[in-house]
Structures are given as structure tokens and as C-alpha cells.
Design an enzyme around this catalytic site. Sequence first.
Site, PDB file in Angstrom:
ATOM      1  N   SER A 134       3.050  -1.688  10.445  1.00  0.00           N
ATOM      2  CA  SER A 134       4.512  -1.650  10.595  1.00  0.00           C
ATOM      3  C   SER A 134       5.182  -2.996  10.349  1.00  0.00           C
ATOM      4  CB  SER A 134       4.884  -1.110  11.985  1.00  0.00           C
ATOM      5  OG  SER A 134       4.429   0.216  12.132  1.00  0.00           O
TER       6      SER A 134
ATOM      7  N   LYS B 214       0.101   4.261  -0.430  1.00  0.00           N
ATOM      8  CA  LYS B 214      -0.555   5.500   0.035  1.00  0.00           C
ATOM      9  C   LYS B 214      -0.295   6.615  -0.996  1.00  0.00           C
ATOM     10  CE  LYS B 214       0.284   3.792   4.632  1.00  0.00           C
ATOM     11  NZ  LYS B 214       0.000   3.976   6.020  1.00  0.00           N
TER      12      LYS B 214
ATOM     13  N   ASN C 192       0.869  -1.184   0.000  1.00  0.00           N
ATOM     14  CA  ASN C 192       0.000   0.000   0.000  1.00  0.00           C
ATOM     15  C   ASN C 192       0.902   1.228   0.000  1.00  0.00           C
ATOM     16  OD1 ASN C 192      -1.887   1.990   0.363  1.00  0.00           O
ATOM     17  ND2 ASN C 192      -2.230   1.575   2.539  1.00  0.00           N
TER      18      ASN C 192
ATOM     19  N   HIS D  65      -9.698   1.449   4.812  1.00  0.00           N
ATOM     20  CA  HIS D  65      -8.407   1.674   5.485  1.00  0.00           C
ATOM     21  C   HIS D  65      -8.604   2.711   6.590  1.00  0.00           C
ATOM     22  CE1 HIS D  65      -4.250   2.870   6.167  1.00  0.00           C
ATOM     23  NE2 HIS D  65      -3.900   1.729   5.596  1.00  0.00           N
TER      24      HIS D  65
ATOM     25  N   GLU E 298      -6.935   5.160   7.488  1.00  0.00           N
ATOM     26  CA  GLU E 298      -6.697   6.563   7.085  1.00  0.00           C
ATOM     27  C   GLU E 298      -7.916   7.123   6.354  1.00  0.00           C
ATOM     28  OE1 GLU E 298      -2.940   5.884   5.129  1.00  0.00           O
ATOM     29  OE2 GLU E 298      -2.035   5.455   7.085  1.00  0.00           O
TER      30      GLU E 298
ATOM     31  N   GLY F 276       2.104   2.738  10.659  1.00  0.00           N
ATOM     32  CA  GLY F 276       3.061   3.831  10.463  1.00  0.00           C
ATOM     33  C   GLY F 276       3.759   4.270  11.740  1.00  0.00           C
TER      34      GLY F 276
ATOM     35  N   GLU G 279      -5.723  -4.507  10.840  1.00  0.00           N
ATOM     36  CA  GLU G 279      -4.710  -3.469  11.000  1.00  0.00           C
ATOM     37  C   GLU G 279      -5.004  -2.671  12.264  1.00  0.00           C
ATOM     38  OE1 GLU G 279      -2.692  -2.466   7.110  1.00  0.00           O
ATOM     39  OE2 GLU G 279      -4.413  -1.161   7.204  1.00  0.00           O
TER      40      GLU G 279
HETATM   41  C1  PEP Z   1      -0.944   0.424   5.888  1.00  0.00           C
HETATM   42  O1  PEP Z   1      -0.869   1.470   5.284  1.00  0.00           O
HETATM   43  O2  PEP Z   1      -1.910  -0.315   5.691  1.00  0.00           O
HETATM   44  C2  PEP Z   1       0.119   0.063   6.820  1.00  0.00           C
HETATM   45  C3  PEP Z   1       0.011  -1.057   7.489  1.00  0.00           C
HETATM   46  O3  PEP Z   1       1.173   0.926   6.930  1.00  0.00           O
HETATM   47  P1  PEP Z   1       2.570   0.639   7.694  1.00  0.00           P
HETATM   48  O4  PEP Z   1       3.090  -0.673   7.193  1.00  0.00           O
HETATM   49  O5  PEP Z   1       3.442   1.796   7.312  1.00  0.00           O
HETATM   50  O6  PEP Z   1       2.266   0.598   9.153  1.00  0.00           O
END
Ligand code: PEP
Length: 250
Positions: free
Chosen positions: A213, A11, A9, A95, A97, A173, A167
Site C-alpha cells: 500500500s 498484477k 506491479n 509474491h 499472491e 492491497g 512486503e
Molecule cells: C504488490 O502487489 O506487491 C503490492 C505491494 O500491492 P499494493 O501496493 O496494492 O499493496
Amino acid sequence: MRKPLIVANWKMHNTASEASSFVEELLGKIGEISSVEVAIAPPFTALESVSKILSKTDLVLAAQNMYWEPEGAFTGEISPVMLRELDCRFVILGHSERRQYFGDGDGEVALKVGAALTEGLMPILCVGETLGEREQGKTFEIVERQVRSALDGGMPDSGGGLVIAYEPVWAIGTGKTATPEAAQEVHGFIRGLLENLLGEGLGDEVRILYGGSVKPDSVDSLMAMQDIDGALVGGASLDAESFARIIHFK
Ligand code: PEP
């Protein structure tokens, strides 16, 4: 048998030309990948250029979001039909975000899941609790509500037609990864819920990804868990070396 799925992803990173160069670099690093499915979710503006490159490979394309109508007066939106034409196989929906910054609530997510299934795109439905919700012991309650309400929008014909990404919002992040055991606890819970909602056979076929992460040094122990069938990777997917290592988890 659930084939592991690793999704990048990106973003809001990489222009169309940067995306093409990155994918070429990645392809040079990953080699043979028959035992794992890999999807790249670039920004909308890079879907076409990435699609052209991926069409000659085993990797597949994903979108990061979409609207639920096939067409119409919805300025600034992108429809599932448009994504299909670009050979998108997956679309990330719900998601955190999107939920946090763009007002995607359970109702909108359900409409999007329904539209994706109708148009032949596989939803990657993101669910997960915030830190406050975890501390209040509400993790299962939140995840159950998000899964149930999203599937109110439509049910997949097969378990393979749906992907869930657990998640935890506090892990996205932030560099904080859930321990493999803590993640497995929630994945096992989601598996039971899916078996209830879709029937045992179908529920067992749904791939449940972990996101938050994920890095080269955490992927192996996460992937060793029974109900962790892959990863949704943000930050580490922007580095070809790191993402290649994650794809080749052990
Ligand atoms: C994500 O954007 O779904 C995500 C898990 O980001 P990160 O791996 O940076 O935590």
C-alpha cells in the site's frame, strides 16, 4: 551506493493496448529520472508492447513471474529465456499472491531464483509475514526462512544482481502501510542476514524494497529510512499521476 528502485506491479490489470496507452501517459508525466531506476511489470500479454515503448526511455521492463525451465512441455508457463528476449531486466518472484493462490512454496521460489540468475534476469524476491505471523512475533523467523531458502536456489555474483522486496502480507492491497520505523526494523534485519549469507560487501549492495500500500503520501517517509532502497507498488502504480509522484519521492 544503492540506486533507488521503484517497481510498478500491475498484477492482472491492463490489456496490451491499455498498457501502451498508460505507459505513454506516464512518460508524459515523469520527465527526467536519472537518480532513480524505474521498472514496469505488466501482465505477460503486454510485455512486448510495453518493451517496445520502454526501449526508447530510461525505464526498464520486469515480469511478474516465470517458470524455472528454459523450455519444454510445461503448458501455460513462460521461461526466463522468453523474458530475456523481450528485454526484461527484472522478474518478481515469490509474491505473496503467488504463494497464496498458486502454490508457490519456498522450494519453487528457490528454483525460480536460481533459473533467473542463470539466465541473466534480476530476481525481485518477495518476502513477508502474514498478520497472524506478525501477531505471534514470528516476523523475523518467517522472513529469514524465505530469504535463506530462496538463495539455496542460487547466489548472485554481485549484490546489485539481487533485489529483495519486503512486503508484509497484511499491508498488500489493504491500505495499511507498515510505519517507516517498523519497515526499517525488518529491512535492517534482512540487511544483516544478507551480509551473513553473501558477505558484507555484497549484502550491502542488495537493494531492499518496501511493498504494501505505498502511496504518494507515504512514500517520502518510507524512503527516508536507511535500508529502504525503493518500493514495489501495486494499486498506486495503476494511476499515472500517483505513480509519477511516487517515482519523484522526496
Ligand atoms: C504488490 O502487489 O506487491 C503490492 C505491494 O500491492 P499494493 O501496493 O496494492 O499493496
